[in-house]
Design an enzyme around this catalytic site. Structure first.
Site, PDB file in Angstrom:
ATOM      1  N   CYS A  77       0.932  -1.214  -0.015  1.00 53.06           N
ATOM      2  CA  CYS A  77       0.015   0.126   0.192  1.00 53.06           C
ATOM      3  C   CYS A  77       0.935   1.199  -0.078  1.00 53.06           C
ATOM      4  O   CYS A  77       2.053   1.418   0.664  1.00 53.06           O
ATOM      5  CB  CYS A  77      -0.876  -0.014   1.207  1.00 53.06           C
ATOM      6  SG  CYS A  77      -1.900  -1.513   1.319  1.00 53.06           S
TER       7      CYS A  77
ATOM      8  N   ARG B  13       5.251  -0.132  -6.576  1.00 52.40           N
ATOM      9  CA  ARG B  13       4.937  -0.986  -5.378  1.00 52.40           C
ATOM     10  C   ARG B  13       4.272  -2.174  -5.262  1.00 52.40           C
ATOM     11  O   ARG B  13       4.178  -3.102  -4.543  1.00 52.40           O
ATOM     12  CB  ARG B  13       4.884   0.093  -3.964  1.00 52.40           C
ATOM     13  CG  ARG B  13       6.042   1.073  -3.840  1.00 52.40           C
ATOM     14  CD  ARG B  13       5.425   1.866  -2.783  1.00 52.40           C
ATOM     15  NE  ARG B  13       5.184   1.281  -1.571  1.00 52.40           N
ATOM     16  CZ  ARG B  13       5.911   1.254  -0.672  1.00 52.40           C
ATOM     17  NH1 ARG B  13       7.154   1.569  -0.732  1.00 52.40           N
ATOM     18  NH2 ARG B  13       5.655   0.717   0.519  1.00 52.40           N
TER      19      ARG B  13
ATOM     20  N   TRP C 246      -3.151  -2.648  -1.426  1.00 51.59           N
ATOM     21  CA  TRP C 246      -2.748  -4.038  -1.615  1.00 51.59           C
ATOM     22  C   TRP C 246      -3.330  -4.656  -0.578  1.00 51.59           C
ATOM     23  O   TRP C 246      -3.221  -4.659   0.372  1.00 51.59           O
ATOM     24  CB  TRP C 246      -1.266  -4.154  -1.554  1.00 51.59           C
ATOM     25  CG  TRP C 246      -0.758  -5.394  -1.916  1.00 51.59           C
ATOM     26  CD1 TRP C 246      -0.427  -5.850  -3.212  1.00 51.59           C
ATOM     27  CD2 TRP C 246      -0.542  -6.598  -1.127  1.00 51.59           C
ATOM     28  NE1 TRP C 246      -0.077  -7.157  -3.066  1.00 51.59           N
ATOM     29  CE2 TRP C 246      -0.100  -7.710  -1.859  1.00 51.59           C
ATOM     30  CE3 TRP C 246      -0.967  -6.904   0.144  1.00 51.59           C
ATOM     31  CZ2 TRP C 246       0.155  -9.097  -1.458  1.00 51.59           C
ATOM     32  CZ3 TRP C 246      -0.439  -8.324   0.836  1.00 51.59           C
ATOM     33  CH2 TRP C 246      -0.223  -9.189  -0.331  1.00 51.59           C
TER      34      TRP C 246
ATOM     35  N   ASN D 233      -1.919   2.499   5.746  1.00 52.35           N
ATOM     36  CA  ASN D 233      -1.042   1.212   5.337  1.00 52.35           C
ATOM     37  C   ASN D 233      -0.883   0.656   6.761  1.00 52.35           C
ATOM     38  O   ASN D 233      -0.426   1.284   7.733  1.00 52.35           O
ATOM     39  CB  ASN D 233       0.313   1.893   4.892  1.00 52.35           C
ATOM     40  CG  ASN D 233       0.288   2.499   3.682  1.00 52.35           C
ATOM     41  OD1 ASN D 233      -0.801   2.560   2.831  1.00 52.35           O
ATOM     42  ND2 ASN D 233       1.433   2.871   3.226  1.00 52.35           N
ATOM     43  N   GLY D 234      -0.899  -0.726   6.585  1.00 56.11           N
ATOM     44  CA  GLY D 234      -0.631  -1.615   7.667  1.00 56.11           C
ATOM     45  C   GLY D 234      -1.778  -2.587   8.270  1.00 56.11           C
ATOM     46  O   GLY D 234      -2.866  -2.649   7.357  1.00 56.11           O
TER      47      GLY D 234
ATOM     48  N   GLU E 266      17.018 -18.608  -6.854  1.00 60.00           N
ATOM     49  CA  GLU E 266      16.662 -17.079  -7.332  1.00 60.00           C
ATOM     50  C   GLU E 266      16.235 -17.293  -8.752  1.00 60.00           C
ATOM     51  O   GLU E 266      15.281 -16.557  -9.111  1.00 60.00           O
ATOM     52  CB  GLU E 266      17.871 -16.309  -7.160  1.00 60.00           C
ATOM     53  CG  GLU E 266      17.860 -15.153  -7.996  1.00 60.00           C
ATOM     54  CD  GLU E 266      16.699 -14.147  -7.212  1.00 60.00           C
ATOM     55  OE1 GLU E 266      16.009 -14.334  -6.108  1.00 60.00           O
ATOM     56  OE2 GLU E 266      16.501 -13.018  -7.728  1.00 60.00           O
TER      57      GLU E 266
ATOM     58  N   LYS F  94      12.386 -15.810  -9.788  1.00 56.99           N
ATOM     59  CA  LYS F  94      12.278 -14.782 -10.793  1.00 56.99           C
ATOM     60  C   LYS F  94      11.315 -15.491 -11.845  1.00 56.99           C
ATOM     61  O   LYS F  94      10.241 -14.715 -12.317  1.00 56.99           O
ATOM     62  CB  LYS F  94      13.474 -14.653 -11.566  1.00 56.99           C
ATOM     63  CG  LYS F  94      14.689 -13.968 -11.015  1.00 56.99           C
ATOM     64  CD  LYS F  94      14.338 -12.371 -10.951  1.00 56.99           C
ATOM     65  CE  LYS F  94      13.497 -12.169  -9.351  1.00 56.99           C
ATOM     66  NZ  LYS F  94      14.218 -12.008  -8.105  1.00 56.99           N
TER      67      LYS F  94
ATOM     68  N   GLU G 123       7.885 -15.632 -10.322  1.00 52.29           N
ATOM     69  CA  GLU G 123       7.317 -14.222 -10.066  1.00 52.29           C
ATOM     70  C   GLU G 123       6.524 -13.404 -11.359  1.00 52.29           C
ATOM     71  O   GLU G 123       5.643 -12.965 -11.253  1.00 52.29           O
ATOM     72  CB  GLU G 123       8.130 -13.344  -9.468  1.00 52.29           C
ATOM     73  CG  GLU G 123       8.570 -13.365  -8.090  1.00 52.29           C
ATOM     74  CD  GLU G 123       9.510 -12.181  -7.478  1.00 52.29           C
ATOM     75  OE1 GLU G 123       9.142 -11.564  -6.882  1.00 52.29           O
ATOM     76  OE2 GLU G 123      10.668 -12.241  -8.131  1.00 52.29           O
TER      77      GLU G 123
ATOM     78  N   HIS H 291      16.160 -37.510  -4.378  1.00 49.69           N
ATOM     79  CA  HIS H 291      15.361 -37.779  -2.950  1.00 49.69           C
ATOM     80  C   HIS H 291      13.988 -37.335  -3.018  1.00 49.69           C
ATOM     81  O   HIS H 291      13.289 -37.081  -2.015  1.00 49.69           O
ATOM     82  CB  HIS H 291      16.147 -36.984  -1.711  1.00 49.69           C
ATOM     83  CG  HIS H 291      17.658 -37.290  -1.956  1.00 49.69           C
ATOM     84  ND1 HIS H 291      17.958 -38.639  -1.223  1.00 49.69           N
ATOM     85  CD2 HIS H 291      18.942 -36.894  -2.178  1.00 49.69           C
ATOM     86  CE1 HIS H 291      19.216 -38.871  -1.300  1.00 49.69           C
ATOM     87  NE2 HIS H 291      19.898 -37.869  -1.793  1.00 49.69           N
TER      88      HIS H 291
ATOM     89  N   LYS I 176       6.289  -4.524  -4.173  1.00 50.27           N
ATOM     90  CA  LYS I 176       7.807  -4.362  -4.224  1.00 50.27           C
ATOM     91  C   LYS I 176       8.152  -4.279  -2.773  1.00 50.27           C
ATOM     92  O   LYS I 176       9.259  -4.958  -2.403  1.00 50.27           O
ATOM     93  CB  LYS I 176       7.928  -2.962  -4.802  1.00 50.27           C
ATOM     94  CG  LYS I 176       9.556  -2.491  -4.924  1.00 50.27           C
ATOM     95  CD  LYS I 176      10.070  -3.691  -5.878  1.00 50.27           C
ATOM     96  CE  LYS I 176      11.717  -3.498  -5.880  1.00 50.27           C
ATOM     97  NZ  LYS I 176      12.267  -4.616  -6.319  1.00 50.27           N
TER      98      LYS I 176
HETATM   99  O1  M6R Z   1      12.815  -5.076   0.151  1.00 50.15           O
HETATM  100  P1  M6R Z   1      13.491  -6.533   0.457  1.00 50.15           P
HETATM  101  O2  M6R Z   1      14.649  -6.913  -0.160  1.00 50.15           O
HETATM  102  O3  M6R Z   1      13.436  -6.593   1.952  1.00 50.15           O
HETATM  103  O4  M6R Z   1      12.408  -7.513  -0.086  1.00 50.15           O
HETATM  104  C1  M6R Z   1      12.338  -9.026   0.147  1.00 50.15           C
HETATM  105  C2  M6R Z   1      11.639  -9.736  -0.755  1.00 50.15           C
HETATM  106  O5  M6R Z   1      10.139  -9.173  -0.472  1.00 50.15           O
HETATM  107  C3  M6R Z   1      11.876  -9.449  -2.368  1.00 50.15           C
HETATM  108  O6  M6R Z   1      13.294  -9.857  -2.292  1.00 50.15           O
HETATM  109  C4  M6R Z   1      10.990 -10.380  -3.279  1.00 50.15           C
HETATM  110  O7  M6R Z   1      11.324 -11.639  -2.965  1.00 50.15           O
HETATM  111  C5  M6R Z   1      11.174  -9.933  -4.604  1.00 50.15           C
HETATM  112  N1  M6R Z   1       9.838  -9.741  -5.143  1.00 50.15           N
HETATM  113  C6  M6R Z   1      11.992 -10.875  -5.406  1.00 50.15           C
HETATM  114  O8  M6R Z   1      12.102 -10.555  -6.548  1.00 50.15           O
END
Ligand code: M6R
Length: 623
Positions: free
Chosen positions: A2, A27, A75, A101-102, A487, A491, A494, A510, A618
């Site tokens: 948010c 975000r 959000w 927000n929160g 990672e 990616k 996501e 396994h 974000k």
């Molecule tokens: O801002 P941060 O690095 O603390 O964020 C952590 C994760 O939310 C962030 O890396 C998330 O996994 C990304 N969307 C990955 O691409």
């Protein structure tokens, strides 16, 4: 997650609110709204589910005049994304209007109290609406707006950044926060701004004040502002200068921010090397008090998502170079392992691009309470994490990362961890001096090797697109390439929404191998080093069971290239026959690039919302 924005000044508030909300789009959000006050129309509220363009369409149909207003991108946490649940929310008399927000933890108890005691009817499914009603109840009882807000936050348990407008005290915005960021911007022409993310302010001002927990700020006419502490006493806050570069919010000719940010990596690494590695090969941390690192005998790394995977690499290099026992934990899991925190000789390294991730902040606060020392690796010097670390920060210098999927912040975080590992190795007498010298010399070539890798982007695109319709992907790697496999999987899922999982290659048989067939390619990272043959065999085992096999290999590879279906060549990495055990040390910086690009090209080909994937934010500011 948010976003809150606000404006009070001489100009039309709507323009400022929409411009600021546009900046916060990166975000991630699922609805948006604004509330603007004008003496003629009172408080006008517009809100819309979906993209900001839906809200903008509404503002084009209805005249919204007024020089004071607040706005929000939501959000959803409590209540589905919808027009009704979008913020701003107001009380029954539409006198008090809020954006929040929160999360309110004692929301059910407060809702019951408001319904039973004050016969209040709720119009949304959100917890946020509580704020508008509670403030309304207190103003009805005769309190002024500030006092009503003070009384309200006494009753709230949870996290909040809050902006409030009131019809009774119209020419002001009230702000408060608790464990959620809120920043005030001081404009040049008696304009005042507020935002939950300072990037929304950088187009207007570089003078900011970070509101602290329990403080209340009153933004008024003619540029007048005042901040009260939790006892209601006026304070003199620190005015900080914002150092963000507005140009970074531009795609710079690329189709998406993600592609631009992937290509920015060599320049960021070059910048980091400039800051932390002197010409005579001394590691330096210009802004770090050396006391923070002195005498530590244990390290605990905390992070979430991509930052956690950077931490996995950090753990390996800290243990192998500095030879300091290092633990790693998801920030969100630390609460379940309170005994993991040791004494004041433990260094807690919190990694967070945004510096605002709620899980990371909570884990850090827990660690600090137990006496741990904190070192933050973050991209945002003005963030809550940087503030908590009170200067014990290594900045990743990556500039604003707009795309939700983290790329440039990842490689920057890893490099910072390498600097740390080298420096601790030197003070801790870890690896022999000669080997450390070799590492420092070779790491200077990383930006160049990255550039060579990026110049192969079109080739990687050609290689990956034939697999665009596959139902799932498996990523395999060992050692330093295991976090890279994780990672790569993150990616891909996501931004393409294709099921994908990363495994330590040795774990394949396994269990995970049961899931493969011709619809599930394996993408293995088979780069030179002590684990080369073992990883290759794991890739072949999957291939012989029907999985299309993709692999990242170096240019002069001889074996893997004969076994796999699609090869993603990367340039040869620094190697010294003398230090064979260090052969794979630099691999992660380079092997991640074909994976980042593959995810990007697949998402683009599949027509996905590359920079703002569905359901993601974000900066994840709720636990
Ligand atoms: O801002 P941060 O690095 O603390 O964020 C952590 C994760 O939310 C962030 O890396 C998330 O996994 C990304 N969307 C990955 O691409």
């Amino acid at each position: 997650m948010c976003g809150i924005v606000g404006y009070i000044g001489q100009e039309t508030a709507l323009d400022y609110l929409l411009n600021s909300l546009r900046v916060l789009e990166y975000r991630g959000y699922d609805s948006s709204g604004i509330a603007v006050y004008s003496p003629k129309a009172g408080i006008q509220i517009l809100k819309a589910k979906g993209k900001l363009s839906n809200l903008i369409d509404l503002t084009e149909k209805q005249k919204i005049a007024g020089q004071v207003g607040i706005g929000h991108t939501r959000w959803a946490t409590q209540g589905a994304p919808s027009d009704i649940n979008a913020h701003p929310h107001s009380n029954a008399q539409s006198e008090i209007v809020i954006v929040h927000n929160g999360i309110i933890n004692n929301y059910l108890a407060l809702k019951e109290e408001l319904i039973n005691q004050y016969k209040i009817k709720f119009t949304s499914e959100t917890d946020s609406e509580i704020f508008a009603h509670l403030i309304g109840v207190f103003t009805e009882q005769g309190l002024g707006l500030k006092e009503a807000l003070q009384a309200t936050i006494q009753k709230i348990k949870g996290t909040y950044a809050l902006a409030v407008l009131s019809k009774k005290e119209p020419n002001k915005i009230l702000l408060t926060c608790h464990e959620a960021p809120l920043v005030i911007g001081l404009g040049k022409n008696q304009d005042l701004f507020c935002a939950s993310d300072s990037s929304a302010l950088m187009q207007y001002t570089d003078q900011i004040i970070r509101l602290k927990d329990a403080q209340i700020a009153e933004l008024g006419e003619n540029g007048k502002w005042v901040i009260y502490d939790e006892k209601g006493i006026v304070i003199n806050p620190e005015i900080q200068t914002l150092t963000l570069d507005p140009l970074l919010m531009d795609k710079g000719g690329y189709k998406h921010f993600l592609l631009k940010e992937i290509h920015e990596q060599p320049a960021i690494l070059r910048k980091l090397l400039g800051v932390h590695l002197s010409d005579d090969l001394q590691i330096q941390f210009p802004k770090l008090d050396p006391k923070v690192l002195k005498g530590i005998n244990r390290i605990l790394i905390l992070g979430c998502g991509t930052a956690y995977y950077a931490g996995m690499i950090g753990k390996i290099v800290l243990e192998s170079l500095a030879q300091i026992p290092t633990e790693l934990e998801f920030a969100s899991e630390l609460l379940a392992r309170p005994s993991v925190l040791a004494d004041e000789k433990t260094l807690v390294i919190a990694i967070s691009q945004s510096g605002e991730t709620a899980d990371t902040l909570l884990a850090v606060k827990t660690a600090l309470k137990k006496g741990a020392r904190l070192l933050a690796i973050t991209n945002r010097p003005e963030s809550s994490l940087a503030n908590l670390a009170s200067g014990a920060c290594i900045l990743t210098q990556a500039g604003i990362e707009v795309s939700v999927a983290a790329t440039k912040s990842f490689t920057a975080q890893i490099l910072c961890l390498y600097f740390l590992a080298i420096s601790l190795s030197e003070t801790n007498k870890g690896l022999p001096e000669k080997q450390i010298e070799w590492i420092k010399q070779e790491m200077r070539y990383l930006p160049q090797i990255m550039e060579q890798t990026l110049s192969r982007a079109e080739n990687y695109k050609k290689k990956i697109l034939p697999y665009a319709t596959k139902k799932a992907f498996i990523f395999l790697g060992r050692g330093l390439n295991y976090p890279i496999a994780l990672e790569g999987a993150l990616k891909l899922k996501e931004i393409t929404y294709i099921q994908s999982a990363g495994y330590a290659a040795g774990e394949m048989k396994h269990g995970p191998i049961a899931t493969i067939d011709e619809g599930v390619p394996t993408f293995s990272i088979i780069t030179p080093g002590p684990l080369y043959h073992k990883t290759l065999h794991n890739a072949i085992e999957a291939k012989t069971r029907g999985a299309p096999s993709l692999g990242i290999v170096v240019d002069e590879d001889k074996e893997a290239s004969q076994e796999l279906d699609a090869l993603f060549y990367i340039p040869t990495l620094p190697f010294s026959a003398e230090y064979e055990h260090l052969q794979d040390l630099f691999t992660p910086f380079i092997s991640v690039i074909p994976l980042q690009l593959s995810a990007y090209y697949l998402a683009e080909y599949l027509g996905k919302d590359v920079d703002q994937p569905r359901n993601l934010a974000k900066s994840v500011t709720v636990e």
